[in-house]
Scaffold this motif. Sequence first.
Motif, mmCIF file in Angstrom:
data_model
loop_
_atom_site.group_PDB
_atom_site.id
_atom_site.type_symbol
_atom_site.label_atom_id
_atom_site.label_comp_id
_atom_site.label_asym_id
_atom_site.label_seq_id
_atom_site.Cartn_x
_atom_site.Cartn_y
_atom_site.Cartn_z
ATOM 1 N N ARG A 267 0.815 -1.214 0.000
ATOM 2 C CA ARG A 267 0.000 0.000 0.000
ATOM 3 C C ARG A 267 0.853 1.271 0.000
ATOM 4 N N THR A 268 2.082 1.161 0.472
ATOM 5 C CA THR A 268 2.949 2.344 0.517
ATOM 6 C C THR A 268 3.563 2.659 -0.839
ATOM 7 N N LEU A 269 3.469 1.750 -1.806
ATOM 8 C CA LEU A 269 4.057 1.969 -3.119
ATOM 9 C C LEU A 269 3.226 2.972 -3.914
ATOM 10 N N SER A 270 3.864 3.602 -4.869
ATOM 11 C CA SER A 270 3.143 4.532 -5.737
ATOM 12 C C SER A 270 2.175 3.763 -6.627
ATOM 13 N N ALA A 271 1.191 4.476 -7.155
ATOM 14 C CA ALA A 271 0.223 3.836 -8.043
ATOM 15 C C ALA A 271 0.914 3.250 -9.267
ATOM 16 N N ALA A 272 1.909 3.963 -9.786
ATOM 17 C CA ALA A 272 2.626 3.477 -10.964
ATOM 18 C C ALA A 272 3.376 2.187 -10.657
ATOM 19 N N GLU A 273 4.023 2.114 -9.467
ATOM 20 C CA GLU A 273 4.771 0.919 -9.114
ATOM 21 C C GLU A 273 3.836 -0.263 -8.868
ATOM 22 N N LYS A 274 2.704 -0.003 -8.225
ATOM 23 C CA LYS A 274 1.742 -1.082 -8.019
ATOM 24 C C LYS A 274 1.214 -1.594 -9.365
ATOM 25 N N GLY A 275 0.972 -0.676 -10.295
ATOM 26 C CA GLY A 275 0.513 -1.085 -11.619
ATOM 27 C C GLY A 275 1.562 -1.904 -12.348
ATOM 28 N N ARG A 276 2.839 -1.480 -12.242
ATOM 29 C CA ARG A 276 3.924 -2.216 -12.880
ATOM 30 C C ARG A 276 4.020 -3.627 -12.327
ATOM 31 N N ARG A 277 3.941 -3.729 -11.004
ATOM 32 C CA ARG A 277 4.034 -5.051 -10.375
ATOM 33 C C ARG A 277 2.826 -5.918 -10.723
ATOM 34 N N LEU A 278 1.670 -5.300 -10.855
ATOM 35 C CA LEU A 278 0.473 -6.069 -11.207
ATOM 36 C C LEU A 278 0.626 -6.677 -12.600
#
Length: 428
Positions: A267-278
């Motif tokens: 949850r602490t990650l940026s939206a862009a990083e969460k999207g990349r990981r997804l």
Amino acid sequence: MFCRSVSWFICIFVAVLTAADYSDSHPSTESPTAGQVQEGKEAAAVDLGTLLDAGDSAVVTLVAGDTRLAAHRAVLAVRSPVFASIFSHGTLEATVPDVGGQLLRHLVAYMYTLQATQLARMAPQLLVAAHKYGLSGLKAQCEQQLASQLSIETAVTTAVLAIRNSCSTLEKTAATFIKTHILHVMATKGWADALHCQPEDLIEVLKLLSQPPAETSTPATGDSEVTPTSQLHMGHKKCSRAPVPAAKHTATCPTPTFDDVSVSFLRTLSAAEKGRRLIKAANDGTVKELQMLLAAGADVGATDGNKNTALHWAAWEGHVETASCLVGAGAEVDAGNWVQNTPLHWAAWGGRPAVVRLLVAASADPNARNVDGDTPLHFAAEHGRTEEATALLDAGADSGARNHKGKTPVDRARQFNHQHWIDRITRD
């Protein structure tokens, strides 16, 4: 003989009156809601005079396997429109298919007494039988009983049961429960079994989950091992415009343990990083990491540099379970990338029949067109994918669709020498 018949008639008379009085004066603690009672109301009384109609034909026989039960035609008819129809033409014996002897005894007992004595233990079986034979009161009671027994382990099977037997109230209750416990439910054996053995039913469950509130990867088959990225460099002289995903992620991303600490970190990650990981999790088929990212708020519609979504990648790699999770989380099944190829285009091209079936079952458009006018069926034809083509045609794909060059899927198959594809499709 006459005395025995009179004694039997008196016993039935007393039993029916007692059941009627009991129903009126002792409401069940497991009674349905008011709405269910209105929908599932059954007559509490039987015209006892009809128990003697037509002499010997007043009594009929129900057969389930080795079990044979005698019952009064009038009782069966007033409780069940199905039995009323069966015995309306003078039939004296009827086989009750898909019902075991024990279940048949419970059904007959219910029709005489309006009491389901084994409701808690046999609710699923009784629900199926009640739906099939039009016992609306029993069906409503079964719905309520199953709703009260919902758990992490039973949620999916209950939802499937509700869908198959048109139980709208139970459908909504099960869907709400699954949404509340989605990650735990998806980790159960019931979810895995439905995914591999009942994918069509699971898709219906996913559709329920998407409504607003009140297999592992297999190598591609066919004539070519061309990837979406490599085909970009082949030009358009011999092929349709290819999907052009961004290069696969090469950076390692450790899969964290599925716990609250890990989700909190994500949850602490940026939206862009969460999207990349997804997108990477979808590409790799790492279901648990994908689940955690979704729980941490990752955007299921996140895209890479070429506007490919996580569902595009799951479809290309053939990760059925990952694709199922994404669809359940609300992924747009008809999302177009930079050249308007949808996940279904990719699954058809890459030789992923299970994903094709999953996507069309989730209402993906089998006639979606990319910028060249190609449909998923054009891609299946170009790469000789017969199983994928069959699934697309079953879903309503237009075999005569022409792309911007005027080519049909059969034209495309002929261009790439896939006569087996043409033979199979034209034969089907």
